[in-house]
Design a protein around this motif. Sequence first.
Motif, PDB file in Angstrom:
ATOM      1  N   GLN A   1     -29.145  27.357  30.204  1.00  0.00           N
ATOM      2  CA  GLN A   1     -29.375  27.548  31.476  1.00  0.00           C
ATOM      3  C   GLN A   1     -30.615  26.192  31.580  1.00  0.00           C
ATOM      4  O   GLN A   1     -30.516  25.571  32.857  1.00  0.00           O
ATOM      5  CB  GLN A   1     -30.320  28.675  31.846  1.00  0.00           C
TER       6      GLN A   1
ATOM      7  N   LYS B   1     -12.681  35.230  26.198  1.00  0.00           N
ATOM      8  CA  LYS B   1     -13.354  35.827  24.831  1.00  0.00           C
ATOM      9  C   LYS B   1     -12.828  36.244  23.820  1.00  0.00           C
ATOM     10  O   LYS B   1     -13.283  36.138  22.506  1.00  0.00           O
ATOM     11  CB  LYS B   1     -14.333  37.037  25.444  1.00  0.00           C
TER      12      LYS B   1
ATOM     13  N   GLU C   1     -19.788  38.264  23.470  1.00  0.00           N
ATOM     14  CA  GLU C   1     -20.803  38.385  24.441  1.00  0.00           C
ATOM     15  C   GLU C   1     -21.464  37.118  24.842  1.00  0.00           C
ATOM     16  O   GLU C   1     -21.754  36.834  26.100  1.00  0.00           O
ATOM     17  CB  GLU C   1     -21.922  39.468  24.183  1.00  0.00           C
TER      18      GLU C   1
ATOM     19  N   VAL D   1     -18.926  35.139  27.172  1.00  0.00           N
ATOM     20  CA  VAL D   1     -19.002  35.283  28.728  1.00  0.00           C
ATOM     21  C   VAL D   1     -20.411  34.933  29.468  1.00  0.00           C
ATOM     22  O   VAL D   1     -20.332  34.335  30.400  1.00  0.00           O
ATOM     23  CB  VAL D   1     -18.998  37.098  28.551  1.00  0.00           C
ATOM     24  N   THR D   2     -21.306  34.933  28.657  1.00  0.00           N
ATOM     25  CA  THR D   2     -22.797  34.362  28.985  1.00  0.00           C
ATOM     26  C   THR D   2     -22.654  32.948  29.139  1.00  0.00           C
ATOM     27  O   THR D   2     -23.117  32.413  30.149  1.00  0.00           O
ATOM     28  CB  THR D   2     -24.041  34.897  28.036  1.00  0.00           C
TER      29      THR D   2
ATOM     30  N   GLU E   1     -19.859  31.192  29.717  1.00  0.00           N
ATOM     31  CA  GLU E   1     -19.037  30.788  31.089  1.00  0.00           C
ATOM     32  C   GLU E   1     -19.988  30.894  32.121  1.00  0.00           C
ATOM     33  O   GLU E   1     -19.833  30.154  33.218  1.00  0.00           O
ATOM     34  CB  GLU E   1     -17.986  32.040  30.709  1.00  0.00           C
ATOM     35  N   LYS E   2     -20.686  32.001  32.430  1.00  0.00           N
ATOM     36  CA  LYS E   2     -21.549  32.076  33.470  1.00  0.00           C
ATOM     37  C   LYS E   2     -22.401  31.192  33.746  1.00  0.00           C
ATOM     38  O   LYS E   2     -22.909  30.701  34.991  1.00  0.00           O
ATOM     39  CB  LYS E   2     -22.110  33.437  33.727  1.00  0.00           C
ATOM     40  N   ARG E   3     -23.112  30.717  32.627  1.00  0.00           N
ATOM     41  CA  ARG E   3     -24.154  29.613  32.764  1.00  0.00           C
ATOM     42  C   ARG E   3     -23.718  28.417  33.366  1.00  0.00           C
ATOM     43  O   ARG E   3     -24.214  27.624  34.043  1.00  0.00           O
ATOM     44  CB  ARG E   3     -24.759  29.378  31.317  1.00  0.00           C
TER      45      ARG E   3
ATOM     46  N   GLN F   1     -20.767  27.745  34.605  1.00  0.00           N
ATOM     47  CA  GLN F   1     -20.010  28.001  36.193  1.00  0.00           C
ATOM     48  C   GLN F   1     -20.952  27.953  37.206  1.00  0.00           C
ATOM     49  O   GLN F   1     -20.711  27.821  38.422  1.00  0.00           O
ATOM     50  CB  GLN F   1     -19.100  29.054  36.100  1.00  0.00           C
ATOM     51  N   ARG F   2     -22.417  28.405  37.045  1.00  0.00           N
ATOM     52  CA  ARG F   2     -23.308  28.640  37.970  1.00  0.00           C
ATOM     53  C   ARG F   2     -23.565  27.366  38.720  1.00  0.00           C
ATOM     54  O   ARG F   2     -23.775  27.405  40.019  1.00  0.00           O
ATOM     55  CB  ARG F   2     -24.535  29.410  37.351  1.00  0.00           C
TER      56      ARG F   2
ATOM     57  N   ASP G   1     -15.251  23.747  37.005  1.00  0.00           N
ATOM     58  CA  ASP G   1     -14.277  23.832  35.910  1.00  0.00           C
ATOM     59  C   ASP G   1     -13.041  23.261  36.223  1.00  0.00           C
ATOM     60  O   ASP G   1     -12.438  22.977  37.321  1.00  0.00           O
ATOM     61  CB  ASP G   1     -14.032  25.276  35.772  1.00  0.00           C
TER      62      ASP G   1
END
Length: 353
Positions: free
Chosen positions: A232, A254, A265, A268-269, A271-273, A275-276, A280
């Motif tokens: 992040q 995952k 886990e 998943v985290t 991926e979110k960081r 894509q925020r 992609d």
Amino acid sequence: MTENLKPWYAIAIPHEDIRKGRLAESVFAANLWAVVQGTAPEVYLNPEEFYRKTYMTTGLATVLSRVAGALCGDGDSGDRIISLQTAFGGGKTHILIALWHLAKHAARLAKSPHAAELRRILGDRFPEKVKGVAVFTNESCDATQGRKTPEGVHTRTLWGELALQLGGKALYEMVEANDRAQRVPQGIFADVLRKASPCLILLDELADYCVGAAAVPVGDTTLADQTISFIQQLTEAVAQVPGAVVVATLPASKYEVAQSEKGQEAFVTLEKRFQRLGADIKPVADEEIYAVVRARLFESIAPENEPDYPRRVAQAYQAMYAAHAGEVPNEAAKTTYREQMERAYPFLSLIHI
């Protein structure tokens, strides 16, 4: 119609390494860190040879164009934070190697006859003033032991490696305390990037690295937690600094990371960081697979005086199917099927011999 057609092996000309029996299956397993270390097969180490045997997929062209533009000073933050997410073997690492060569050997590629397609994609605008290129893979820095570098520095974390690779000991010293403590640098990395830009950061298989890092305790957390937190910090820093670019690969899901709950886990985290703030891109479309493999295996697949030879072969097969309409699926009579055979030549013809 078939009397003037020849078997594929009488028409297609393999690359020299194949003709001389020097091709090993391992050459298809691209390894970015081996390229950085100079231990990869020659086809990956030589930028001209690499691009000569690389098919320019839509995904690859998009990434090259965005990264080159960003390194030249164009593009918003979305163009400078890119994630490549496909299943294993989907071409992600190949794109990172293409970017490595673009950043490290731009002047050479700008003049190479083997990089004509690259020049077309970039409009002859190559990034000529890249100050730093940093690479981190699941082989770069052992989560438990770290890495003793040629510069005499013992790195222990992702942020330590990136700072050192981007600017040597001078930039490493900016995060040295955080690297030694294995604790994420808060708000520091933007300053590192400002000193290093224009710069390119390539992250490969970071989710896999986090599986091992999850077993390394850091206070009440783990090195995996610290690493994910740093992503992040990194993406926010890249968004703040023009000329800084990060490209990262992620598995398709995952379930490709590890069977452990911690590993999934982490994926998943991550991926979110990414894509925020980023975009992609799919490296290889399904219909491009044949062309990718063909570019690596063959110098040519048609005689110089018959560039449409694959089309003639596809037409001959479809004519044969039409003559035996009751014995083949209806799909074989469609134009789309003939076009698929043409795109797949010579691989589809092998099935029919």
